[in-house]
Design a protein around this motif. Sequence first.
Motif, PDB file in Angstrom:
ATOM      1  N   ASP A  52       0.859  -1.183   0.000  1.00 19.63           N
ATOM      2  CA  ASP A  52       0.000   0.000   0.000  1.00 19.63           C
ATOM      3  C   ASP A  52       0.898   1.237   0.000  1.00 19.63           C
ATOM      4  O   ASP A  52       2.131   1.146  -0.080  1.00 19.63           O
ATOM      5  N   GLY A  53       0.294   2.412   0.052  1.00 18.86           N
ATOM      6  CA  GLY A  53       1.087   3.630  -0.037  1.00 18.86           C
ATOM      7  C   GLY A  53       2.054   3.807   1.112  1.00 18.86           C
ATOM      8  O   GLY A  53       3.202   4.229   0.918  1.00 18.86           O
ATOM      9  N   VAL A  54       1.609   3.493   2.333  1.00 19.91           N
ATOM     10  CA  VAL A  54       2.491   3.636   3.487  1.00 19.91           C
ATOM     11  C   VAL A  54       3.665   2.673   3.375  1.00 19.91           C
ATOM     12  O   VAL A  54       4.822   3.036   3.642  1.00 19.91           O
ATOM     13  N   GLY A  55       3.406   1.441   2.948  1.00 23.28           N
ATOM     14  CA  GLY A  55       4.487   0.484   2.775  1.00 23.28           C
ATOM     15  C   GLY A  55       5.500   0.944   1.747  1.00 23.28           C
ATOM     16  O   GLY A  55       6.720   0.800   1.937  1.00 23.28           O
ATOM     17  N   LEU A  56       5.014   1.542   0.657  1.00 25.21           N
ATOM     18  CA  LEU A  56       5.911   2.016  -0.397  1.00 25.21           C
ATOM     19  C   LEU A  56       6.740   3.205   0.083  1.00 25.21           C
ATOM     20  O   LEU A  56       7.956   3.279  -0.155  1.00 25.21           O
ATOM     21  N   ARG A  57       6.101   4.134   0.779  1.00 25.94           N
ATOM     22  CA  ARG A  57       6.844   5.312   1.231  1.00 25.94           C
ATOM     23  C   ARG A  57       7.880   4.943   2.287  1.00 25.94           C
ATOM     24  O   ARG A  57       8.918   5.592   2.382  1.00 25.94           O
ATOM     25  N   GLU A  58       7.606   3.900   3.073  1.00 29.38           N
ATOM     26  CA  GLU A  58       8.588   3.462   4.062  1.00 29.38           C
ATOM     27  C   GLU A  58       9.834   2.905   3.387  1.00 29.38           C
ATOM     28  O   GLU A  58      10.964   3.140   3.845  1.00 29.38           O
ATOM     29  N   LEU A  59       9.652   2.165   2.293  1.00 28.14           N
ATOM     30  CA  LEU A  59      10.811   1.661   1.548  1.00 28.14           C
ATOM     31  C   LEU A  59      11.633   2.804   0.972  1.00 28.14           C
ATOM     32  O   LEU A  59      12.866   2.783   1.003  1.00 28.14           O
ATOM     33  N   ILE A  60      10.940   3.809   0.425  1.00 31.99           N
ATOM     34  CA  ILE A  60      11.644   4.966  -0.142  1.00 31.99           C
ATOM     35  C   ILE A  60      12.395   5.709   0.957  1.00 31.99           C
ATOM     36  O   ILE A  60      13.575   6.060   0.806  1.00 31.99           O
ATOM     37  N   ALA A  61      11.736   5.957   2.075  1.00 30.94           N
ATOM     38  CA  ALA A  61      12.357   6.709   3.168  1.00 30.94           C
ATOM     39  C   ALA A  61      13.566   5.972   3.738  1.00 30.94           C
ATOM     40  O   ALA A  61      14.550   6.603   4.154  1.00 30.94           O
ATOM     41  N   ALA A  62      13.521   4.632   3.732  1.00 34.11           N
ATOM     42  CA  ALA A  62      14.631   3.847   4.267  1.00 34.11           C
ATOM     43  C   ALA A  62      15.762   3.681   3.266  1.00 34.11           C
ATOM     44  O   ALA A  62      16.808   3.107   3.609  1.00 34.11           O
ATOM     45  N   GLY A  63      15.566   4.185   2.055  1.00 36.30           N
ATOM     46  CA  GLY A  63      16.604   4.064   1.043  1.00 36.30           C
ATOM     47  C   GLY A  63      16.702   2.687   0.417  1.00 36.30           C
ATOM     48  O   GLY A  63      17.673   2.382  -0.292  1.00 36.30           O
ATOM     49  N   GLN A  64      15.702   1.819   0.638  1.00 40.15           N
ATOM     50  CA  GLN A  64      15.728   0.480   0.061  1.00 40.15           C
ATOM     51  C   GLN A  64      15.355   0.480  -1.412  1.00 40.15           C
ATOM     52  O   GLN A  64      15.594  -0.504  -2.122  1.00 40.15           O
ATOM     53  N   VAL A  65      14.733   1.568  -1.852  1.00 34.87           N
ATOM     54  CA  VAL A  65      14.384   1.733  -3.259  1.00 34.87           C
ATOM     55  C   VAL A  65      14.390   3.230  -3.540  1.00 34.87           C
ATOM     56  O   VAL A  65      14.075   4.040  -2.664  1.00 34.87           O
ATOM     57  N   THR A  66      14.767   3.617  -4.739  1.00 37.82           N
ATOM     58  CA  THR A  66      14.805   5.038  -5.071  1.00 37.82           C
ATOM     59  C   THR A  66      13.478   5.485  -5.676  1.00 37.82           C
ATOM     60  O   THR A  66      12.697   4.671  -6.185  1.00 37.82           O
ATOM     61  N   MET A  67      13.243   6.782  -5.635  1.00 38.60           N
ATOM     62  CA  MET A  67      12.038   7.320  -6.247  1.00 38.60           C
ATOM     63  C   MET A  67      12.012   7.039  -7.740  1.00 38.60           C
ATOM     64  O   MET A  67      10.949   6.783  -8.319  1.00 38.60           O
ATOM     65  N   THR A  68      13.165   7.091  -8.388  1.00 36.55           N
ATOM     66  CA  THR A  68      13.233   6.793  -9.821  1.00 36.55           C
ATOM     67  C   THR A  68      12.826   5.356 -10.103  1.00 36.55           C
ATOM     68  O   THR A  68      12.068   5.080 -11.053  1.00 36.55           O
ATOM     69  N   GLU A  69      13.303   4.418  -9.290  1.00 38.72           N
ATOM     70  CA  GLU A  69      12.928   3.020  -9.476  1.00 38.72           C
ATOM     71  C   GLU A  69      11.424   2.827  -9.293  1.00 38.72           C
ATOM     72  O   GLU A  69      10.781   2.101 -10.061  1.00 38.72           O
TER      73      GLU A  69
END
Length: 469
Positions: A10-27
């Motif tokens: 979901d959106g919260v799960g996705l934003r947590e990955l981005i915030a943790a640096g596990q995935v980039t916004m570009t990816e």
Amino acid sequence: MELHEYASLDGVGLRELIAAGQVTMTEVRQVALRALEAANADLNALTLPLFEPAEPDPPRGPWRGVPFVIKDSGPFARGVPFALGSRAIRGAVALVDHDMMARFREAGLVALGQSTAPELGFSFSTEPLRSGPTRNPWALGRGVGGSSGGSAALVAARAVPIAHGNDGGGSIRIPASCCGLVGLKPSRGRTPSGPLAGEAGFGLITEFALTRSVRDTAHLLDAVSAPLVGEKQTAPPPLRPYVQELTAAPDRLRVALTTRAWSQVQVDPQVVAATEAAGKVLEWIGYPVEQASPELEAEAILDATMLGVIATGAAVLRAGRQPDRSRLEAVSRQVLAMAEESTALDVMAALDAQHRVTRAVALFFNRYDLLVTPTFGQLPLPHGTLRYDSPQHTARSWIREILDLGPFTAPFNISGHPAISLPLAQSREGLPIGVQLVAAYGREDVLLRVAAQLEQAVPWGARRPAHAL
């Protein structure tokens, strides 16, 4: 990031990955674009080639880098064309951001596309002649509701976790019901309507979004709902962040339930059963439930809803670029004619009806804290059930027809009360059924607290449409 991982979040799960640096916004953006293309091939839910409006700086805010889509409901995002679902509106481009779009940008959301909507937003199906039917990922032969139908289809298919919608008579909640989503219509004044409109649709239209989880709805409402200077009406601020309601203990609430439409139209028995089952779950959680409902007049609801028809028609007529009326669908031509012919006396009569409905709803919430109803009176409709291009309709007869199919949502646009649709059930055919919760004015906290408890008691996150990614 793989497509299956993206679609599982979901959106919260996705934003947590981005915030943790596990995935980039570009990816994330690249996989979201692939997801949107794949989903749209089945669903026909996008109106334009995919895009990302140019930003001077990388997105910031709590939702930074999370993709979403905007709805083709008028000038919304600066530089993006819009057509209101119509073949007759060509070459129109938003010159400024809607205040709600500005909030989405500030929160960090990244718009990648524009979703389909029925012409002028006047239908509980999304089947405009301009683009053809938007198909339901649960069953391609069924509709997605309206008017935020394209947004609902894309979220349900897991192409994006969040999508913009607005609601003038059920246009967030009914697509949420048809597509198995969470759809909140906030209180009047909770989210902004400017800068081009004051009280959109005479106050009936509220901007927000569709999601797959209650936590996405709560986090997003916290991000976009602060009062805006200059709004004619603003909802009272919450006592604490909405996300804190997600883990709050059950409170003492007076809960009412009804499955009887105020217009006395027949409600599908499976929808009735789903709503009654939700009442049983609430009793199990600890909320006593009574059979009760506001004392509403069906004709007053219809009369008051016509205010939105007049307002939308007038807004189109006042626009700098006039539509080619020969290319409008039949009911839209009736809507413009009604707007031209309406007098101040007609508007005052409709406003009087609005006040009668508002008073009845407000009096009801002096006695109860929560009302439980069906969201839509029917299962998702087969394509072609509603025919907006039918010359047999006047604007009024058309609104009566759609309110007969969806009688439970419009009263709370008229009164301004917050309401949420939750995907609590499925039909024997495996189609989603939404249940609506309504609270007192300004009490989204109550809705989100109870919605989170229902989501825990009757989890829906593992349900996947047949045509999801």
